[in-house]
Scaffold this motif. Structure first.
Motif, PDB file in Angstrom:
ATOM      1  N   ARG A   1       0.833  -1.068   0.047  1.00  0.00           N
ATOM      2  CA  ARG A   1      -0.035   0.003  -0.063  1.00  0.00           C
ATOM      3  C   ARG A   1       0.823   1.204   0.060  1.00  0.00           C
ATOM      4  N   THR A   2       2.262   1.145   0.069  1.00  0.00           N
ATOM      5  CA  THR A   2       2.880   2.565   0.199  1.00  0.00           C
ATOM      6  C   THR A   2       3.779   2.677  -1.084  1.00  0.00           C
ATOM      7  N   ARG A   3       4.373   3.818  -1.163  1.00  0.00           N
ATOM      8  CA  ARG A   3       5.118   4.049  -2.473  1.00  0.00           C
ATOM      9  C   ARG A   3       6.437   3.298  -2.108  1.00  0.00           C
ATOM     10  N   ILE A   4       6.835   3.468  -1.044  1.00  0.00           N
ATOM     11  CA  ILE A   4       8.183   2.663  -1.045  1.00  0.00           C
ATOM     12  C   ILE A   4       8.174   1.121  -1.505  1.00  0.00           C
ATOM     13  N   GLY A   5       6.797   0.529  -0.973  1.00  0.00           N
ATOM     14  CA  GLY A   5       6.480  -0.749  -1.310  1.00  0.00           C
ATOM     15  C   GLY A   5       6.322  -1.096  -2.663  1.00  0.00           C
ATOM     16  N   MET A   6       5.799  -0.034  -3.434  1.00  0.00           N
ATOM     17  CA  MET A   6       5.502  -0.307  -4.842  1.00  0.00           C
ATOM     18  C   MET A   6       6.860  -0.183  -5.547  1.00  0.00           C
ATOM     19  N   LEU A   7       7.810   0.519  -5.009  1.00  0.00           N
ATOM     20  CA  LEU A   7       9.053   0.693  -5.678  1.00  0.00           C
ATOM     21  C   LEU A   7       9.913  -0.721  -5.635  1.00  0.00           C
ATOM     22  N   ILE A   8       9.585  -1.307  -4.431  1.00  0.00           N
ATOM     23  CA  ILE A   8      10.037  -2.515  -3.770  1.00  0.00           C
ATOM     24  C   ILE A   8       9.593  -3.590  -5.003  1.00  0.00           C
ATOM     25  N   ARG A   9       8.176  -3.555  -5.081  1.00  0.00           N
ATOM     26  CA  ARG A   9       7.781  -4.641  -6.031  1.00  0.00           C
ATOM     27  C   ARG A   9       8.078  -4.539  -7.487  1.00  0.00           C
ATOM     28  N   ALA A  10       8.284  -3.046  -7.837  1.00  0.00           N
ATOM     29  CA  ALA A  10       8.708  -2.803  -9.117  1.00  0.00           C
ATOM     30  C   ALA A  10      10.351  -3.333  -9.300  1.00  0.00           C
TER      31      ALA A  10
ATOM     32  N   ALA B   1      11.701  -5.650  -7.897  1.00  0.00           N
ATOM     33  CA  ALA B   1      11.776  -7.038  -7.962  1.00  0.00           C
ATOM     34  C   ALA B   1      11.437  -7.720  -9.613  1.00  0.00           C
ATOM     35  N   SER B   2      10.405  -6.814  -9.966  1.00  0.00           N
ATOM     36  CA  SER B   2      10.119  -7.543 -11.561  1.00  0.00           C
ATOM     37  C   SER B   2      10.950  -7.096 -12.685  1.00  0.00           C
ATOM     38  N   ASN B   3      11.553  -5.707 -12.471  1.00  0.00           N
ATOM     39  CA  ASN B   3      12.531  -5.379 -13.398  1.00  0.00           C
ATOM     40  C   ASN B   3      13.623  -4.081 -13.027  1.00  0.00           C
ATOM     41  N   ARG B   4      14.574  -4.607 -12.571  1.00  0.00           N
ATOM     42  CA  ARG B   4      15.593  -3.620 -12.055  1.00  0.00           C
ATOM     43  C   ARG B   4      16.127  -2.429 -12.732  1.00  0.00           C
ATOM     44  N   GLU B   5      16.220  -3.122 -14.363  1.00  0.00           N
ATOM     45  CA  GLU B   5      16.630  -2.019 -15.084  1.00  0.00           C
ATOM     46  C   GLU B   5      15.890  -0.816 -15.437  1.00  0.00           C
ATOM     47  N   MET B   6      14.555  -1.317 -15.613  1.00  0.00           N
ATOM     48  CA  MET B   6      13.459  -0.170 -15.974  1.00  0.00           C
ATOM     49  C   MET B   6      13.361   0.740 -14.790  1.00  0.00           C
ATOM     50  N   ILE B   7      13.346   0.114 -13.578  1.00  0.00           N
ATOM     51  CA  ILE B   7      12.920   1.226 -12.443  1.00  0.00           C
ATOM     52  C   ILE B   7      14.100   2.076 -12.266  1.00  0.00           C
ATOM     53  N   GLY B   8      15.348   1.650 -12.431  1.00  0.00           N
ATOM     54  CA  GLY B   8      16.623   2.416 -12.474  1.00  0.00           C
ATOM     55  C   GLY B   8      16.593   3.630 -13.477  1.00  0.00           C
ATOM     56  N   ALA B   9      16.056   3.058 -14.757  1.00  0.00           N
ATOM     57  CA  ALA B   9      15.701   4.176 -15.747  1.00  0.00           C
ATOM     58  C   ALA B   9      14.885   5.064 -15.591  1.00  0.00           C
ATOM     59  N   LEU B  10      13.923   4.734 -14.741  1.00  0.00           N
ATOM     60  CA  LEU B  10      12.872   5.853 -14.376  1.00  0.00           C
ATOM     61  C   LEU B  10      13.313   6.668 -13.129  1.00  0.00           C
ATOM     62  N   GLY B  11      14.468   6.543 -12.756  1.00  0.00           N
ATOM     63  CA  GLY B  11      15.112   7.597 -11.792  1.00  0.00           C
ATOM     64  C   GLY B  11      15.195   7.273 -10.550  1.00  0.00           C
ATOM     65  N   ILE B  12      14.956   5.939 -10.014  1.00  0.00           N
ATOM     66  CA  ILE B  12      14.726   5.725  -8.926  1.00  0.00           C
ATOM     67  C   ILE B  12      16.151   5.335  -8.481  1.00  0.00           C
ATOM     68  N   ASN B  13      16.492   5.451  -7.436  1.00  0.00           N
ATOM     69  CA  ASN B  13      17.967   5.095  -6.937  1.00  0.00           C
ATOM     70  C   ASN B  13      17.987   3.709  -6.290  1.00  0.00           C
ATOM     71  N   ILE B  14      18.206   2.942  -7.248  1.00  0.00           N
ATOM     72  CA  ILE B  14      17.791   1.430  -6.964  1.00  0.00           C
ATOM     73  C   ILE B  14      18.979   0.752  -5.728  1.00  0.00           C
ATOM     74  N   LYS B  15      20.017   1.355  -5.854  1.00  0.00           N
ATOM     75  CA  LYS B  15      21.030   0.960  -4.953  1.00  0.00           C
ATOM     76  C   LYS B  15      20.694   1.459  -3.469  1.00  0.00           C
ATOM     77  N   LEU B  16      20.007   2.360  -3.248  1.00  0.00           N
ATOM     78  CA  LEU B  16      19.507   2.788  -1.845  1.00  0.00           C
ATOM     79  C   LEU B  16      18.340   2.027  -1.512  1.00  0.00           C
ATOM     80  N   LEU B  17      17.667   1.753  -2.479  1.00  0.00           N
ATOM     81  CA  LEU B  17      16.291   1.016  -2.279  1.00  0.00           C
ATOM     82  C   LEU B  17      16.815  -0.507  -1.751  1.00  0.00           C
ATOM     83  N   TYR B  18      17.687  -1.095  -2.485  1.00  0.00           N
ATOM     84  CA  TYR B  18      18.378  -2.215  -2.049  1.00  0.00           C
ATOM     85  C   TYR B  18      18.891  -2.310  -0.690  1.00  0.00           C
ATOM     86  N   THR B  19      19.830  -1.581  -0.469  1.00  0.00           N
ATOM     87  CA  THR B  19      20.285  -1.001   1.049  1.00  0.00           C
ATOM     88  C   THR B  19      19.125  -1.423   2.077  1.00  0.00           C
TER      89      THR B  19
END
Lengths: 305, 314
Positions: A162-171, A173-191
């Protein structure tokens, strides 16, 4: 009747505890595709931190909170210094590297806290039996574990779904390149995800600590159980992990409680008393083998990629 | 084709060292080193057998230590029941391991990837608990083997040097066999399945059948190591099947270089000698060993053989 209710609740409590451990494992596994054998070490560290901080502060709840923070921090440090470099590598590399971490943590604990186990005493208000049904009492602490774990499970579900962070986490999980390309700091998210997983493991460890002793290697047996759970539940699926954890906790506890008596009906009592513990430990692995043979992807496959 | 290479020279050096070790032991009077290396040679044999499925077949078994237990318990139980002849004990140990591998393999090979790692682990843990439940044969405490396998005068297993050479001969025999398998049609099919299972199936190879046969061969080889290990320690207990043991074997294979012929032997020698040396320097040897493993994974891809190979390429 009393025994049945009590063992049933024990099974639920153990299952929920396993869920806390398995949830972190399945998050890290499902999202970063990282096999983390050292997850059990974080569980152990949570218990050791709790024992230390509770002794320092003299307050159980405060000590537990500090221990939780410490495990979170430890998880983040571990991810940034070592595990981050393993993403995208072969699973076998993960197994070897985190196996090395287990050796390291066990030895570090022995160096700092010594080879003997520690005890984590409960405060008085948690040791009283609580009436749950007319005539049936249950230890307050075990009840507290059930409530805390259920709350955490609920928060986790809401957080991920239900939260934005949770949505990013799920996104992620399904495609890490795409979410990176959309400007999300994937490294920080993983940490963050790894830190969350570590904190969950630490929470499981510190809650289990007063029931068992805090000792070296306590994370290893339970780690294997957690792996069994996420494999049964389907890797990456929190819902699967929850159901499988309850299931495994029940089987383990009820098997230990009732199997000896059942076996005594067919075997001599000495044979039954040695065979029963082995058989009830085996039951879980048997269950996993059956699940994998019938449904090789687990009961609730998370993301079909 | 170069005639000299660093990796070949280093391998030859280690192998020569293994062959000449009893000589050094008897000259220097250092019996301990012979005992240590008997164990190393046996575990190298187990690691080599694991390499056959992991390195050549791409099947990541996390339950390989179970065969050490199956082979060991076959010897221990027969000895307990009064069958002391090695001519019976060893074939039974091998047959038991083969049957165990056949059943486990047939079920496990339905899964792949991480699930395969986990299901092999689950079966090994089951074997561990079965052994713990064998009240007649020691249960948790294990089973003492009072008399080593008797080969009626052919070879005396109680003689340290003879036993060491028996283990070494078994190791060389297994490595030779793996080399022959790797170059045979069967071995090439199995290696093809590792690279691309779908394509091999499309050409018409029954993938699972080839993998299962490979799995059984590997398990049988490891059962031999188990039978030798029970003779070496005069003892067999559920602990030999514990999952960390399977982890140790995996570490040896990866450390040495997965999919190379002599890699697992190198890995076993280096891992166990390092463990021994570090534990002599400090009680807290794992504090160094753990991060060392991490560094090897992060920076030394391909293990020791890969590292040596780098010198050859300049």
């Amino acid at each position: 009747m009393l025994l049945v209710v009590e063992q049933f609740l024990n099974g639920l409590q153990f299952g929920l505890l396993l869920f806390l451990l398995a949830a972190g494992l399945t998050l890290v596994f499902g999202i970063m595709d990282l096999v983390n054998l050292a997850h059990g070490s974080l569980y152990m560290m949570g218990a050791y931190f709790a024992a230390t901080f509770v002794a320092w502060t003299g307050n159980f709840v405060l000590g537990a909170m500090l221990a939780l923070g410490a495990t979170l921090l430890l998880g983040i440090v571990l991810e940034v210094t070592a595990l981050r470099h393993l993403y995208g590598r072969d699973h076998l590399d993960h197994v070897l590297a985190t196996f090395g971490l287990i050796l390291f943590f066990n030895e570090a604990v022995r160096l700092i806290w010594g080879p003997a186990g520690l005890a984590l005493p409960l405060p008085g208000w948690l040791t009283v039996p609580v009436p749950i049904l007319p005539g049936i009492h249950y230890p307050a602490y075990r009840l507290a574990i059930i409530i805390v774990a259920l709350l955490v499970a609920l928060l986790l579900y809401l957080g991920v779904m239900r939260t934005r962070i949770g949505m990013l986490i799920r996104a992620g999980a399904s495609n890490r390149e795409m979410i990176g390309a959309l400007g999300i700091n994937i490294k920080l998210l993983y940490t963050l995800v790894f830190g969350l997983g570590a904190a969950l493991a630490g929470l499981a460890g510190l809650m289990q600590a007063p029931i068992l002793t805090v000792q070296i290697g306590m994370g290893e047996n339970i780690l294997i159980l957690a792996f069994v759970i996420i494999v049964i539940g389907g890797i990456g699926s929190i819902r699967g992990a929850f159901l499988a954890a309850i299931f495994v906790g029940m089987i383990d506890t009820l098997g230990r409680a009732f199997l000896p008596n059942l076996l005594r009906q067919v075997l001599s009592s000495t044979a039954a008393s040695t065979a029963a513990p082995a058989l009830s430990s085996m039951l879980i692995y048997l269950l996993m083998a059956i699940v994998l043979v019938v449904r090789p992807e687990g009961l609730f496959p998370a993301n079909r990629r | 084709m170069k005639t000299f290479s660093v990796s070949k020279a280093f391998t030859a050096l280690v192998l020569a060292g293994l062959v000449l070790l009893p000589l050094y032991s008897s000259l220097s009077g250092n019996i301990f080193i012979l005992t240590l290396f008997t164990r190393i040679v046996i575990l190298a044999l187990a690691a080599a057998s694991l390499n056959l499925i992991m390195g050549y077949g791409g099947m990541m078994s996390f339950g390989h230590a179970a065969y050490l237990g199956v082979g060991g318990y076959a010897v221990g139980i027969l000895a307990q029941e009064g069958v002391g002849s090695g001519f019976i004990q060893f074939p039974v140990a091998l047959a038991a391991s083969a049957i165990y591998a056949l059943v486990i393999g047939a079920l496990s090979l339905r899964t792949r990837g991480v699930y395969f790692i986990m299901i092999t682990l689950a079966f090994a843990q089951m074997a561990y608990y079965v052994a713990s439940g064998l009240a007649r044969y020691g249960g948790d405490d294990g089973l003492t083997v009072y008399k080593r396998s008797d080969f009626s005068g052919l070879i005396n297993l109680s003689n340290r040097t003879q036993f060491y050479y028996l283990c070494l001969a078994c190791l060389f025999g297994v490595v030779l066999l793996i080399w022959r398998i790797g170059n045979s049609r069967f071995g090439l099919v199995v290696q093809g399945l590792r690279s691309n299972e779908q394509r091999m199936q499309a050409i018409g190879f029954p993938a699972k059948r080839y993998q299962l046969v490979c799995f059984v061969i590997s398990g049988t080889m490891c059962g031999l190591a188990g039978a030798l290990l029970a003779n070496n320690t005069d003892f067999v207990s559920p602990a030999v099947m514990y999952w960390t043991r399977s982890g140790d074997l995996m570490v040896m294979v990866i450390l040495g270089g997965m999919g190379t012929l002599f890699g697992p032997v190198m890995g076993a020698v280096v891992f166990l000698v390092l463990e021994e040396l570090l534990s002599q320097i400090t009680e807290y040897w794992a504090l160094i060993m753990g991060p060392l493993l991490l560094l090897i994974v992060l920076f030394g891809r391909g293990g020791i053989m890969g590292l040596l190979g780098r010198f050859d390429r300049g």
